[in-house]
Scaffold this motif. Structure first.
Motif, short mmCIF file in Angstrom:
data_model
loop_
_atom_site.label_atom_id
_atom_site.label_comp_id
_atom_site.label_asym_id
_atom_site.label_seq_id
_atom_site.Cartn_x
_atom_site.Cartn_y
_atom_site.Cartn_z
N ILE A 12 2.15 -7.38 -7.23
CA ILE A 12 2.21 -8.33 -6.12
C ILE A 12 2.73 -7.64 -4.86
O ILE A 12 2.19 -7.81 -3.76
CB ILE A 12 3.11 -9.54 -6.49
CG1 ILE A 12 2.41 -10.40 -7.55
CG2 ILE A 12 3.42 -10.38 -5.25
CD1 ILE A 12 3.27 -11.54 -8.06
N LEU A 13 3.79 -6.85 -5.02
CA LEU A 13 4.34 -6.12 -3.87
C LEU A 13 3.33 -5.12 -3.31
O LEU A 13 3.22 -4.97 -2.09
CB LEU A 13 5.63 -5.39 -4.29
CG LEU A 13 6.84 -6.29 -4.60
CD1 LEU A 13 8.00 -5.45 -5.11
CD2 LEU A 13 7.26 -7.09 -3.37
N MET A 14 2.57 -4.47 -4.18
CA MET A 14 1.57 -3.50 -3.72
C MET A 14 0.44 -4.19 -2.96
O MET A 14 -0.11 -3.63 -2.00
CB MET A 14 1.02 -2.70 -4.89
CG MET A 14 1.97 -1.63 -5.42
SD MET A 14 2.53 -0.47 -4.12
CE MET A 14 0.97 0.21 -3.56
N ILE A 15 0.07 -5.39 -3.37
CA ILE A 15 -0.96 -6.15 -2.64
C ILE A 15 -0.47 -6.44 -1.22
O ILE A 15 -1.21 -6.31 -0.23
CB ILE A 15 -1.30 -7.45 -3.38
CG1 ILE A 15 -2.09 -7.13 -4.66
CG2 ILE A 15 -2.12 -8.39 -2.49
CD1 ILE A 15 -2.34 -8.34 -5.54
N VAL A 16 0.81 -6.84 -1.10
CA VAL A 16 1.39 -7.10 0.22
C VAL A 16 1.39 -5.83 1.06
O VAL A 16 1.04 -5.85 2.26
CB VAL A 16 2.82 -7.65 0.07
CG1 VAL A 16 3.49 -7.78 1.44
CG2 VAL A 16 2.81 -8.99 -0.65
N VAL A 17 1.74 -4.70 0.46
CA VAL A 17 1.77 -3.42 1.19
C VAL A 17 0.37 -3.03 1.67
O VAL A 17 0.19 -2.63 2.82
CB VAL A 17 2.35 -2.31 0.27
CG1 VAL A 17 2.16 -0.93 0.91
CG2 VAL A 17 3.83 -2.56 0.02
N ILE A 18 -0.61 -3.16 0.81
CA ILE A 18 -1.99 -2.78 1.17
C ILE A 18 -2.52 -3.66 2.30
O ILE A 18 -3.14 -3.18 3.25
CB ILE A 18 -2.90 -2.86 -0.06
CG1 ILE A 18 -2.52 -1.75 -1.06
CG2 ILE A 18 -4.37 -2.72 0.33
CD1 ILE A 18 -3.22 -1.86 -2.39
N LEU A 19 -2.26 -4.98 2.20
CA LEU A 19 -2.72 -5.88 3.26
C LEU A 19 -2.03 -5.57 4.58
O LEU A 19 -2.66 -5.64 5.66
CB LEU A 19 -2.45 -7.33 2.86
CG LEU A 19 -3.31 -7.89 1.71
CD1 LEU A 19 -2.88 -9.31 1.36
CD2 LEU A 19 -4.80 -7.87 2.08
N THR A 20 -0.75 -5.22 4.55
CA THR A 20 -0.03 -4.84 5.78
C THR A 20 -0.61 -3.57 6.38
O THR A 20 -0.78 -3.47 7.61
CB THR A 20 1.46 -4.65 5.47
OG1 THR A 20 1.98 -5.83 4.85
CG2 THR A 20 2.24 -4.36 6.74
N ALA A 21 -0.94 -2.59 5.53
CA ALA A 21 -1.52 -1.34 6.03
C ALA A 21 -2.90 -1.59 6.64
O ALA A 21 -3.24 -1.03 7.69
CB ALA A 21 -1.62 -0.33 4.89
N LEU A 22 -3.71 -2.42 6.00
CA LEU A 22 -5.04 -2.74 6.55
C LEU A 22 -4.92 -3.48 7.87
O LEU A 22 -5.72 -3.26 8.80
CB LEU A 22 -5.83 -3.59 5.53
CG LEU A 22 -6.29 -2.87 4.26
CD1 LEU A 22 -6.93 -3.86 3.30
CD2 LEU A 22 -7.26 -1.74 4.61
N SER A 23 -3.94 -4.34 7.97
CA SER A 23 -3.72 -5.07 9.22
C SER A 23 -3.38 -4.11 10.36
O SER A 23 -3.80 -4.29 11.51
CB SER A 23 -2.60 -6.10 9.03
OG SER A 23 -2.33 -6.77 10.24
#
Length: 282
Positions: free
Chosen positions: A77-88
């Protein structure tokens, strides 16, 4: 020829923005920032997950299987948040990704409805511990020794050494009997004698049989009493306490001893006369 080269060069130049350096610099900065966010976020996700695992392992009775499962769930779950933040940071519109993830989560949830139910039941079994590995349990219509308690199912070994895998949902949806949850159990027997036999003598013999069994916990008390005046017999209830591992040895031993002693004492054990007549007629 030179004129054609100049025309081509001019055409290409028209498509290249004058601030190409600034644009490339901006993309490079965004790419570096996205990479930094990903690397730092991944490090933080692992640190947070490890901290959670440390805390959970200090909780008394927390099962290692459940800890491992929660560790993976939290980390992903934390990694999904990190990936979405990086893509943003790269300028990618993440709203569509969230919508896709939501739809995918709903579809997966519906498809794995039974599995999720078994998982929830597994968590309940691990947390509330109605039984543990090694206990003899009657659940979901199966009686056996518990050899494994998993997140989705539990494994029972029956007395005749069959391995039975039971979904946890089936276990928690009904009653659970933990046969050896306590160190002692009570052996209950019903013994019938004929109406012409001496009740007092039969009671004395039954008391002697039970009290002379070395595995019976005499200090817990012995009960021998007339419980029923049945159609063809006077029924005694015989109750004695034993250590749980000795239950079946005592039950089988007492049953055999009653027959042998009653034969010696000429005390009859009635049997259904109607069934006997039916067999003779056949």
């Amino acid at each position: 020829m030179e004129k054609n080269v100049e025309n081509v060069t001019s055409t290409i130049s028209s498509y290249i923005p004058e601030n190409i350096v600034e644009i490339l610099g901006g993309y490079a900065f965004s790419l570096i920032m996205a990479l930094v966010i990903f690397l730092v976020g991944k490090w933080l996700a692992r640190k947070i997950t490890n901290l959670l695992v440390t805390v959970l392992r200090k909780v008394k009775g927390m099962d290692e299987t459940l800890i491992k499962f929660l560790e993976n769930i939290v980390y992903y779950i934390l990694m999904i948040v990190v990936i979405l933040t990086a893509l943003s940071e790269l300028g990618v519109e993440t709203t569509s990704f969230l919508a896709i993830l939501g739809a995918a989560g709903l579809a997966i949830g519906l498809a794995l409805k039974d599995s999720l139910g078994n998982f929830a039941s597994g968590v309940m079994i691990i947390l509330f511990k109605p039984f543990k590995v090694g206990d003899v349990v009657n659940a979901a219509g199966v009686t056996g020794s518990v050899s494994e308690v998993g997140i989705f199912n539990s494994v029972f070994i029956t007395p005749d050494n069959q391995k039975i895998i039971i979904p946890n949902g089936a276990i928690t949806s009904g009653s659970i009997t933990n046969i050896n949850a306590h160190t002692t159990r009570r052996v209950d027997l019903v013994v019938g004698i004929g109406y012409d036999d001496d009740i007092k003598k039969a009671k004395e013999v039954l008391n002697d049989i039970v009290s002379s069994n070395e595995k019976v916990l005499v200090d817990r008390g012995i009960t021998v009493a007339v419980s029923e005046l049945a159609d063809s017999s006077v029924n005694f209830v015989v109750r004695a306490w034993v250590n749980t591992p000795d239950y079946w040895d005592v039950k089988f031993g007492l049953t055999e001893s009653v027959k042998l002693r009653f034969d010696e004492e000429n005390i009859s054990i009635p049997y259904p006369q109607q069934d006997l007549h039916l067999h003779k007629n056949d």
